[in-house]
Design an enzyme around this catalytic site. Sequence first.
Site, PDB file in Angstrom:
ATOM      1  CG  ASN A   1     -14.334 -34.722  15.481  1.00  0.00           C
ATOM      2  OD1 ASN A   1     -15.415 -35.238  15.243  1.00  0.00           O
ATOM      3  ND2 ASN A   1     -14.068 -33.464  15.209  1.00  0.00           N
TER       4      ASN A   1
ATOM      5  CB  CYS B   1      -8.450 -36.875  14.703  1.00  0.00           C
ATOM      6  SG  CYS B   1      -7.510 -35.344  14.766  1.00  0.00           S
TER       7      CYS B   1
ATOM      8  CD  GLU C   1      -9.139 -38.427  10.575  1.00  0.00           C
ATOM      9  OE1 GLU C   1      -9.617 -38.076  11.692  1.00  0.00           O
ATOM     10  OE2 GLU C   1      -8.827 -37.616   9.696  1.00  0.00           O
TER      11      GLU C   1
ATOM     12  CB  CYS D   1      -4.869 -38.576  11.522  1.00  0.00           C
ATOM     13  SG  CYS D   1      -5.937 -38.163  12.925  1.00  0.00           S
TER      14      CYS D   1
HETATM   15 ZN   LIG Z   1      -6.281 -35.954  12.854  1.00  0.00          ZN
END
Ligand SMILES: [Zn+2]
Length: 133
Positions: A45, A56, A58, A90
């Site tokens: 992140n 983020c 992900e 996400c």
């Molecule tokens: Zn996220």
Amino acid sequence: MDENTKKQLIQEAIEARRNAYVPYSTYPVGAALLCKSGKVYTGANIENAAFPVTVCAERVAIFKAVSEGNMDLDAIAVVTKNGGSPCGSCRQVMAEFNPELIVIIADEEGEVKQETTLKEILPGFFGPASLAK
Ligand SMILES: [Zn+2]
């Protein structure tokens, strides 16, 4: 998914987490995304003083994969201090590419807290099929 692959993916997420830029939340997250080709993309992140533009781990990993032409997402390991779960944004991005995506959530020690699929954690999602004419 076999145990070795899972452990390796979690380890890559733990390593990616070290690059998190989190001066505001101090909540580093690491992600490791396995594509069906076998290629792994990692992410951490990245926060910003203008909070809404924070990204983020992900999504960093997924956007790296897709931007390099890999949309065949197979599994993602997400590592946080305490086994935090992917946020709604996400999950929505994951749904775009593979509702069957395996999602492995682990803590910073590498202990698996949850192993699930995207469609289990985002039921009724709005996806490409929702736009069908
Ligand atoms: Zn996220």
